[in-house]
Design a protein around this motif. Structure first.
Motif, mmCIF file in Angstrom:
data_model
loop_
_atom_site.group_PDB
_atom_site.id
_atom_site.type_symbol
_atom_site.label_atom_id
_atom_site.label_comp_id
_atom_site.label_asym_id
_atom_site.label_seq_id
_atom_site.Cartn_x
_atom_site.Cartn_y
_atom_site.Cartn_z
ATOM 1 N N LEU A 163 0.880 -1.306 0.011
ATOM 2 C CA LEU A 163 -0.057 -0.081 -0.123
ATOM 3 C C LEU A 163 0.942 1.033 -0.015
ATOM 4 N N ALA A 164 1.771 1.109 0.997
ATOM 5 C CA ALA A 164 2.798 2.430 0.822
ATOM 6 C C ALA A 164 3.534 2.515 -0.597
ATOM 7 N N SER A 165 3.998 1.523 -1.258
ATOM 8 C CA SER A 165 4.648 1.581 -2.625
ATOM 9 C C SER A 165 3.339 2.232 -3.652
ATOM 10 N N ALA A 166 2.235 1.555 -3.358
ATOM 11 C CA ALA A 166 1.175 2.324 -4.343
ATOM 12 C C ALA A 166 0.982 3.633 -4.132
ATOM 13 N N ALA A 167 0.915 4.126 -2.908
ATOM 14 C CA ALA A 167 0.726 5.562 -2.735
ATOM 15 C C ALA A 167 1.966 6.350 -3.257
ATOM 16 N N ALA A 168 3.164 5.836 -2.969
ATOM 17 C CA ALA A 168 4.387 6.471 -3.465
ATOM 18 C C ALA A 168 4.330 6.557 -5.073
ATOM 19 N N SER A 169 3.973 5.567 -5.667
ATOM 20 C CA SER A 169 3.840 5.384 -7.190
ATOM 21 C C SER A 169 2.705 6.532 -7.802
ATOM 22 N N ALA A 170 1.607 6.603 -6.965
ATOM 23 C CA ALA A 170 0.604 7.552 -7.420
ATOM 24 C C ALA A 170 1.193 9.022 -7.413
ATOM 25 N N LEU A 171 1.733 9.379 -6.317
ATOM 26 C CA LEU A 171 2.278 10.539 -5.982
ATOM 27 C C LEU A 171 3.386 10.921 -6.901
ATOM 28 N N THR A 172 4.388 9.685 -7.254
ATOM 29 C CA THR A 172 5.461 9.905 -8.077
ATOM 30 C C THR A 172 5.007 10.425 -9.554
ATOM 31 N N ALA A 192 5.479 19.452 -1.905
ATOM 32 C CA ALA A 192 4.587 18.814 -0.992
ATOM 33 C C ALA A 192 4.512 17.412 -1.294
ATOM 34 N N VAL A 193 4.174 17.134 -2.706
ATOM 35 C CA VAL A 193 3.913 15.715 -3.262
ATOM 36 C C VAL A 193 5.208 14.757 -3.086
ATOM 37 N N ALA A 194 6.593 15.546 -3.463
ATOM 38 C CA ALA A 194 7.718 14.900 -3.539
ATOM 39 C C ALA A 194 8.049 14.604 -2.113
ATOM 40 N N LEU A 195 7.994 15.268 -1.061
ATOM 41 C CA LEU A 195 8.238 15.074 0.239
ATOM 42 C C LEU A 195 7.413 13.552 0.779
ATOM 43 N N LEU A 196 5.961 13.628 0.477
ATOM 44 C CA LEU A 196 5.320 12.563 0.528
ATOM 45 C C LEU A 196 5.555 11.082 0.062
ATOM 46 N N VAL A 197 6.292 11.417 -1.195
ATOM 47 C CA VAL A 197 6.937 10.345 -1.884
ATOM 48 C C VAL A 197 8.147 9.806 -1.222
ATOM 49 N N VAL A 198 8.725 10.662 -0.799
ATOM 50 C CA VAL A 198 10.138 10.347 0.068
ATOM 51 C C VAL A 198 9.458 9.496 1.374
ATOM 52 N N VAL A 199 8.547 9.927 1.979
ATOM 53 C CA VAL A 199 7.888 9.397 3.122
ATOM 54 C C VAL A 199 7.560 7.941 2.880
ATOM 55 N N PHE A 200 6.729 7.518 1.794
ATOM 56 C CA PHE A 200 6.077 6.491 1.610
ATOM 57 C C PHE A 200 6.989 5.360 1.054
ATOM 58 N N ALA A 201 8.031 5.882 0.147
ATOM 59 C CA ALA A 201 9.149 5.153 -0.513
ATOM 60 C C ALA A 201 9.943 4.539 0.616
ATOM 61 N N VAL A 202 10.421 5.439 1.612
ATOM 62 C CA VAL A 202 11.075 4.712 2.750
ATOM 63 C C VAL A 202 10.549 3.856 3.592
ATOM 64 N N GLY A 203 9.050 4.452 4.050
ATOM 65 C CA GLY A 203 8.377 3.557 4.681
ATOM 66 C C GLY A 203 8.003 2.091 4.323
ATOM 67 N N GLY A 204 7.651 2.039 2.789
ATOM 68 C CA GLY A 204 7.483 0.771 2.448
ATOM 69 C C GLY A 204 8.785 -0.123 2.419
ATOM 70 N N MET A 205 9.929 0.543 2.302
ATOM 71 C CA MET A 205 10.936 -0.398 2.217
ATOM 72 C C MET A 205 11.151 -0.923 3.459
ATOM 73 N N LEU A 206 10.963 -0.007 4.591
ATOM 74 C CA LEU A 206 11.067 -0.771 6.094
ATOM 75 C C LEU A 206 10.191 -1.786 6.577
ATOM 76 N N LEU A 207 8.892 -1.429 6.068
ATOM 77 C CA LEU A 207 7.776 -2.490 6.107
ATOM 78 C C LEU A 207 7.987 -3.761 5.431
ATOM 79 N N SER A 208 8.600 -3.695 4.308
ATOM 80 C CA SER A 208 9.007 -4.837 3.609
ATOM 81 C C SER A 208 10.341 -5.876 4.344
ATOM 82 N N GLN A 209 11.065 -4.645 4.641
ATOM 83 C CA GLN A 209 12.317 -5.312 5.546
ATOM 84 C C GLN A 209 11.680 -6.157 6.781
ATOM 85 N N ARG A 210 10.764 -5.574 7.476
ATOM 86 C CA ARG A 210 10.081 -6.362 8.509
ATOM 87 C C ARG A 210 9.565 -7.478 7.951
#
Length: 307
Positions: A163-172, A192-210
């Motif tokens: 879900l985080a990656s999907a949101a990051a893609s839409a924002l990207t 503002a959208v670029a900052l949200l992209v960074v948040v969701f992209a990093v969050g998606g990577m950390l969630l997948s790591q878990r």
């Protein structure tokens, strides 16, 4: 090369790079390196996987400049095709038959989702209000999925990562399309959208790591299933994208979703690789027997009496 073909080529390159990053993350999870943020930040291997993720994200962003969300996101399933054999090789084993069946079912299902998803190059973008609404809704669902802490929460974290990656893609896509039109990259909306992209992209990577603590195949399949479905929903609700083929297209999409879900189920039944064992600091050998005491030693008679 037309826009659709260029988007597909960029997606292929992104998928292979994402696969290499996923395998690196899964190996870190098995080695118990990913148990704390401090351990991750101190690991050179994790920074290498983060660099691969960043490169894959840039390729993905370029693909979104030329293809719609409903086309680009399902092609991410090719990450699974590359990651499963790469992960098995890294673990020193062969790919199990169940893994092959699960991978092929997942990819075939996402392929059926892809057939009615082709369309023209993206034209519409998210407004700032829409971007904030998507971000808020996605963050809420992620918090609900990850609120319960238990050792078997890998698939929930994988869903949250998708879900985080999907949101990051839409924002990207909003940033890429707005910038490609010659608009200002320093406008309030784009920044503002670029900052949200960074948040969701990093969050998606950390969630997948878990999520990879429980293995690679099933969590990665869930990420690759949740990602395009959520992105397609955003594209159709907010960006005016539509499935092609009318009723037949809808049936193909439903069949694809069923097949992909079946593939994920098969991958959850695949035994995960055993956790990596730490390298011992000294060889585990029995101690050599002590030499018998000499008759002249003061401890000699004591030793014989004890014997």
């Amino acid at each position: 090369m037309n826009a659709t073909a260029l988007a597909v080529v960029l997606c292929l390159a992104s998928a292979v790079t994402y696969a290499a990053a996923a395998v690196a993350q899964e190996r870190l999870a098995r080695a118990a390196v990913a148990r704390s943020a401090r351990a991750l930040l101190g690991s050179g291997a994790w920074w290498w996987s983060a660099g691969l993720n960043a490169a894959a994200a840039l390729l993905h962003a370029a693909a979104l400049r030329y293809g719609p969300l409903t086309l680009v996101q399902p092609l991410g399933a090719l990450t699974l095709v590359a990651a499963v054999p790469l992960g098995a090789r890294g673990a020193g084993r062969r790919v199990a038959a169940t893994e092959w069946r699960g991978t092929l079912a997942t990819v075939a299902g996402l392929g059926l989702l892809l057939l009615p998803a082709s369309g023209p190059a993206p034209d519409d973008t998210l407004s700032l209000a829409e971007a904030l609404a998507v971000s808020g809704a996605t963050a809420t669902v992620i918090l609900l999925l990850t609120a319960v802490k238990d050792p078997r929460s890998g698939l929930r974290h994988a869903t949250a990562s998708g879900l985080a990656s999907a949101a990051a893609s839409a924002l990207t896509q909003t940033v890429a399309v707005a910038g490609g039109r010659g608009g200002s990259l320093l406008s309030v909306r784009v920044v503002a959208v670029a900052l949200l992209v960074v948040v969701f992209a990093v969050g998606g990577m950390l969630l997948s790591q878990r999520a990879y603590r429980g293995g690679l195949g099933a969590p990665l399949a869930v990420v690759n299933l949740a990602n395009p479905l959520a992105a397609a929903a955003i594209g159709m609700v907010l960006l005016g994208e539509r499935l092609q083929g009318g009723a037949l297209g809808v049936l193909l999409a439903l069949a694809g979703g069923f097949a992909a879900a079946r593939g994920v189920l098969l991958l959850t039944r695949t035994p995960s690789a055993p956790p990596a064992r730490p390298v011992p600091t000294a060889p585990d050998r029995p101690a050599a027997p002590a030499a018998p005491a000499s008759p002249t030693s003061p401890t000699g008679p004591v030793s014989r009496v004890a014997a």
